[in-house]
Design a protein around this motif. Structure first.
Motif, short mmCIF file in Angstrom:
data_model
loop_
_atom_site.label_atom_id
_atom_site.label_comp_id
_atom_site.label_asym_id
_atom_site.label_seq_id
_atom_site.Cartn_x
_atom_site.Cartn_y
_atom_site.Cartn_z
N THR B 114 0.82 -1.21 0.00
CA THR B 114 0.00 0.00 0.00
C THR B 114 0.85 1.26 0.00
O THR B 114 0.72 2.10 0.89
CB THR B 114 -0.92 0.03 1.23
OG1 THR B 114 -0.11 -0.16 2.39
CG2 THR B 114 -1.97 -1.04 1.17
N PRO B 115 1.73 1.40 -1.00
CA PRO B 115 2.49 2.65 -1.05
C PRO B 115 1.55 3.79 -1.38
O PRO B 115 0.65 3.63 -2.21
CB PRO B 115 3.47 2.42 -2.20
CG PRO B 115 2.78 1.45 -3.08
CD PRO B 115 1.98 0.56 -2.18
N PHE B 116 1.71 4.94 -0.70
CA PHE B 116 0.90 6.09 -1.07
C PHE B 116 1.48 6.68 -2.35
O PHE B 116 2.68 6.57 -2.59
CB PHE B 116 0.92 7.12 0.06
CG PHE B 116 0.34 6.59 1.35
CD1 PHE B 116 -0.83 5.84 1.33
CD2 PHE B 116 0.97 6.82 2.56
CE1 PHE B 116 -1.36 5.34 2.51
CE2 PHE B 116 0.44 6.32 3.75
CZ PHE B 116 -0.73 5.58 3.71
N PRO B 117 0.64 7.28 -3.17
CA PRO B 117 1.13 7.82 -4.44
C PRO B 117 2.00 9.06 -4.23
O PRO B 117 1.65 10.16 -4.61
CB PRO B 117 -0.15 8.15 -5.22
CG PRO B 117 -1.21 8.24 -4.21
CD PRO B 117 -0.80 7.44 -3.03
N ARG B 118 3.13 8.85 -3.61
CA ARG B 118 4.09 9.92 -3.33
C ARG B 118 5.47 9.34 -3.53
O ARG B 118 5.61 8.20 -3.92
CB ARG B 118 3.98 10.36 -1.86
CG ARG B 118 2.70 11.02 -1.52
CD ARG B 118 2.57 11.13 -0.03
NE ARG B 118 1.40 11.93 0.32
CZ ARG B 118 1.43 13.24 0.47
NH1 ARG B 118 2.57 13.90 0.33
NH2 ARG B 118 0.34 13.91 0.76
N LEU B 126 6.26 11.30 5.59
CA LEU B 126 4.92 11.78 5.91
C LEU B 126 4.37 11.06 7.14
O LEU B 126 3.75 11.66 8.02
CB LEU B 126 4.00 11.56 4.71
CG LEU B 126 2.56 12.03 4.91
CD1 LEU B 126 2.54 13.55 5.00
CD2 LEU B 126 1.67 11.58 3.77
N THR B 127 4.62 9.75 7.19
CA THR B 127 4.18 8.96 8.34
C THR B 127 4.70 9.58 9.63
O THR B 127 3.96 9.71 10.62
CB THR B 127 4.72 7.53 8.21
OG1 THR B 127 4.28 6.99 6.97
CG2 THR B 127 4.25 6.66 9.35
N VAL B 130 3.19 13.27 10.25
CA VAL B 130 1.82 13.24 10.75
C VAL B 130 1.82 13.05 12.27
O VAL B 130 0.97 13.57 12.98
CB VAL B 130 1.00 12.14 10.05
CG1 VAL B 130 -0.27 11.83 10.80
CG2 VAL B 130 0.68 12.56 8.63
N HIS B 131 2.84 12.35 12.76
CA HIS B 131 2.93 12.15 14.20
C HIS B 131 3.71 13.26 14.88
O HIS B 131 4.16 13.10 16.02
CB HIS B 131 3.57 10.79 14.49
CG HIS B 131 2.60 9.67 14.34
ND1 HIS B 131 1.79 9.24 15.35
CD2 HIS B 131 2.29 8.91 13.27
CE1 HIS B 131 1.02 8.25 14.93
NE2 HIS B 131 1.31 8.03 13.66
N ARG B 177 7.60 1.50 6.26
CA ARG B 177 6.74 2.57 6.74
C ARG B 177 6.13 2.20 8.08
O ARG B 177 6.04 3.03 9.00
CB ARG B 177 5.63 2.82 5.71
CG ARG B 177 5.00 4.17 5.79
CD ARG B 177 4.02 4.33 4.67
NE ARG B 177 3.06 3.25 4.64
CZ ARG B 177 2.25 3.00 3.62
NH1 ARG B 177 2.31 3.74 2.54
NH2 ARG B 177 1.39 2.01 3.67
N ALA B 178 5.71 0.93 8.20
CA ALA B 178 5.15 0.49 9.47
C ALA B 178 6.22 0.51 10.56
O ALA B 178 5.93 0.79 11.73
CB ALA B 178 4.56 -0.90 9.33
N LEU B 181 7.54 4.01 12.89
CA LEU B 181 7.07 4.47 14.20
C LEU B 181 7.63 3.60 15.32
O LEU B 181 7.24 3.74 16.47
CB LEU B 181 5.55 4.49 14.23
CG LEU B 181 4.92 5.44 13.21
CD1 LEU B 181 3.43 5.22 13.11
CD2 LEU B 181 5.23 6.87 13.57
#
Ligand SMILES: Nc1ncnc2c1ncn2[C@@H]1O[C@H](COP(=O)(O)OP(=O)(O)OP(=O)(O)O)[C@@H](O)[C@H]1O
Ligand SMILES: [Mg+2]
Lengths: 347, 268
Positions: B114-118, B126-127, B130-131, B177-178, B181
């Protein structure tokens, strides 16, 4: 043996004949849109030639629309075309009317539609989002004459007695928003009526794109600990941006071409430019419908030709809008698969 | 109440059956969606720093169980959850638990990448942003990309769209990405099933590396895979946990025959 071979041959021959027939039929059918489009444009261009010979480029810049003296004994010959004396056909007021009503309606409709779509796909909780989605979709199916009736009976009086005076009171320093509100059918009523008609188109296109964002994307953003807000802005919105653009342009197309509702609520002002949002206006589409009867009384047919020319311009603008939409949506779609693809499909 | 993590991750409640401490402890868990009982009286627990695998036929509730562990059901209407789900001894469904914190501690990877289109970089940056993390982002990007074995392949094109990566690379990016964090637990729902054999193998290797300091809960369709990586194994059938225990024992015991017959239907 031989007979059976022959039989097979015959049936194969028959089958291939049928196939050829079907293919030819489909081929001819596939040509139909092309033929219709070329025929339509060709006819409108042919109709427009005498109008441009008579008015020259003044057709675009003149404000007056005047059939001339229809009781004159003879038509006169101007630039090699026969017209009634004193006739003038200027489209400027209608171009302005179409542009103003459509653009103002889009400006009002897009933010509202965006909010509705966001609410229906993310903001409010189940089951409200389904109800909202269905209501918005139903709004898209309401015939335009019903919107026109609503605009005439409900919006017009409300604007003349409440909204107009209020706007005039608060916004009067801005020239275009200040002025006495003297009529119920005017630019503002037409704009608001068109807004109501454009909202469901934009909202539905956008909502569908938002709902189509793959569940895994939304879930993985949530799984990163993002709030619904953050998921919306970083995942849903990038995926549906192109659809909002596409929907906006679809809506613009509808607003540009809308005839009946505008005819009922715009005031159908001829020969004048709107001084402010409380003035009557007329659009190209509404003028074509509204002036056709009168135009038919022109023995030279020039008035009908002039309406055809309005039609040609309207069509050219609509096609241009559609083309721009494609370019915009395709270039956006390159960075963004779901929404771009969807809006592409819709256009 | 913000979810707090003991300084020593392994120091959660101990489960009586085993001497390993449990990071996640699920007790008498039932999940009802609408009128449908999806999970029934599930008991299971996850030891620290290892791979706990759940296998079972399609529709048996594996994903549903995984989604319980990071509260993904919060977004589905008409859901009823009964029983206890504890993370480091704290009830995940207690009042006042901050879902955001839960998901920061318990990350998740899905079946499809699930890569974001970026850009590749932005997917991770971004992940973090956002935090509210603003400092040391590029270091963090490099370290999680290295941890997921992707750094060498993408270090020259960090600003390229993540969508230009291959499926296997996209999945490793999703894992990176997971990991950004720094979660204590990583939930992985069939992370390999959409990939080619080579990429599958890379993910397997990656899991084996990650499990040294991360607790992994894996759902898979591949028994071979499960056999290779699992420390503990659970078999779900029809919304209940039929078998649960140390993977080696289960694979050796007779229940493996049952397992194999059950897995016939859920082999690819
Ligand atoms: N959002 C939902 N709403 C209603 N029912 C659901 C929902 N998600 C899953 N279910 C039901 O829960 C049951 C278990 O589904 P789940 O996805 O957990 O199975 P699974 O074991 O992961 O299957 P698979 O191996 O195919 O992924 C299914 O019967 C499914 O229909
Ligand atoms: Mg599943």
């Amino acid at each position: 043996m031989i007979r059976s071979e022959q039989g097979r041959l015959t049936s194969r021959g028959l089958r291939s004949l049928v196939e050829t027939g079907v293919q030819t039929g489909l081929g001819i059918l596939a040509l139909a849109p092309f033929v219709v489009l070329v025929g339509l444009v060709g006819y409108l261009i042919w109709v427009s030639i005498p109008v441009f010979r008579y008015m020259r480029w003044g057709f675009f810049s003149h404000i007056a629309w005047n059939l001339g003296n229809l009781y004159a004994y003879h038509p006169v010959l101007v630039h090699g075309v026969r017209v009634m004396p004193g006739a003038e056909f200027g489209a400027f007021a209608f171009l302005l009317g179409t542009g103003l009503t459509s653009l103002m309606a889009i400006c009002l409709a897009v933010p509202i539609a965006f909010l509705l779509a966001s609410a229906a796909s993310f903001g409010v909780s189940w089951p409200w989002r389904n109800i909202l989605a269905i209501l918005v979709e139903m709004m898209a199916g309401v015939p335009s004459v019903v919107f026109g009736l609503f605009g005439f009976i409900v919006l017009g009086p409300a604007i003349a007695t409440q909204v107009g005076p209020w706007l005039n009171h608060w916004l009067s320093p801005i020239p275009f928003f200040s002025g006495p509100v003297t009529s119920e059918t005017n630019l503002l009523t037409a704009t608001v009526t068109l807004t109501l008609m454009v909202i469901p188109i934009v909202a539905t296109t956008t909502r569908v794109a938002m709902a189509r964002v793959p569940r895994d994307w939304v879930d993985s953003a949530r799984a990163l600990g993002w709030t619904e807000h953050e998921v919306f802005w970083h995942v849903i919105w990038p995926h549906s941006r192109a659809a909002l653009t596409g929907g906006t342009i679809l809506g613009l197309g509808r607003a540009l071409g809308e005839t009946m509702a505008v005819l009922m609520v715009s005031g159908n002002a001829l020969n004048v430019l709107p001084k402010n949002i409380y003035s009557g206006v007329s659009t190209m589409a509404a003028t074509i419908a509204g002036q056709l009867d009168a135009a038919l009384t022109d023995p030279t047919r020039m008035a009908v030709h002039a309406l055809g020319t309005l039609g040609l311009i309207l069509m050219a603008i609509s096609l241009a809008v559609n083309l721009i939409a494609r370019v915009v949506v395709v270039s956006d779609g390159q960075t963004d698969h779901a929404g771009g693809g969807l809006a592409h499909g819709i256009l | 109440m913000l979810l707090t993590l003991p300084s020593d991750r392994g120091n959660g409640t101990s489960s009586p059956q085993d001497d390993h401490p449990a990071v996640i402890d699920v007790e008498a868990l039932s999940l009802t969606v609408g009128t449908r009982a999806v999970l029934r009286q599930v008991n299971f627990w996850v030891p620290a720093n290892g791979i706990t695998t759940v296998v079972g036929p399609s529709g048996s509730g594996k994903s549903s169980l995984l989604r319980i562990l990071n509260r993904m059901w919060d977004h589905v209407p008409r859901v009823r959850i009964e029983g206890h789900v504890r993370f480091s001894g704290q009830d995940l469904y207690a009042r006042g638990v901050d879902v955001r914190a839960v998901r920061t501690h318990i990350g998740m990877v899905f079946q499809r990448p699930t890569p974001f289109p970026r850009s590749i970089y932005d997917n991770i940056a971004l992940t973090l942003r956002v935090h509210g993390i603003r400092q040391g982002i590029s270091d963090r990007v490099e370290s999680v990309l290295s941890a997921s074995g992707l750094w060498d392949e993408v270090k020259d094109r960090l600003l390229a769209s993540a969508l230009t990566l291959s499926g296997g690379q996209q999945q490793r990016l999703s894992i990176a990405r997971a990991l950004a964090l720094n979660p204590a637990v990583l939930l992985m729902d069939e992370p390999q099933s959409a990939l080619d054999p080579r990429s599958r193998d890379q993910i397997t290797q990656l899991m084996l590396t990650l499990k040294k300091h991360t607790t992994i809960v894996l759902v898979t369709h591949h028994l071979d895979e499960a056999k290779r990586v699992s420390d503990r194994l659970g078999v779900m059938v029809g919304g209940t946990m039929e078998v649960f225990g140390p993977a080696r024992e289960i694979f050796q015991s007779e229940s493996v025959a049952r397992l194999a017959s059950a897995t016939q239907e859920f082999g690819q």
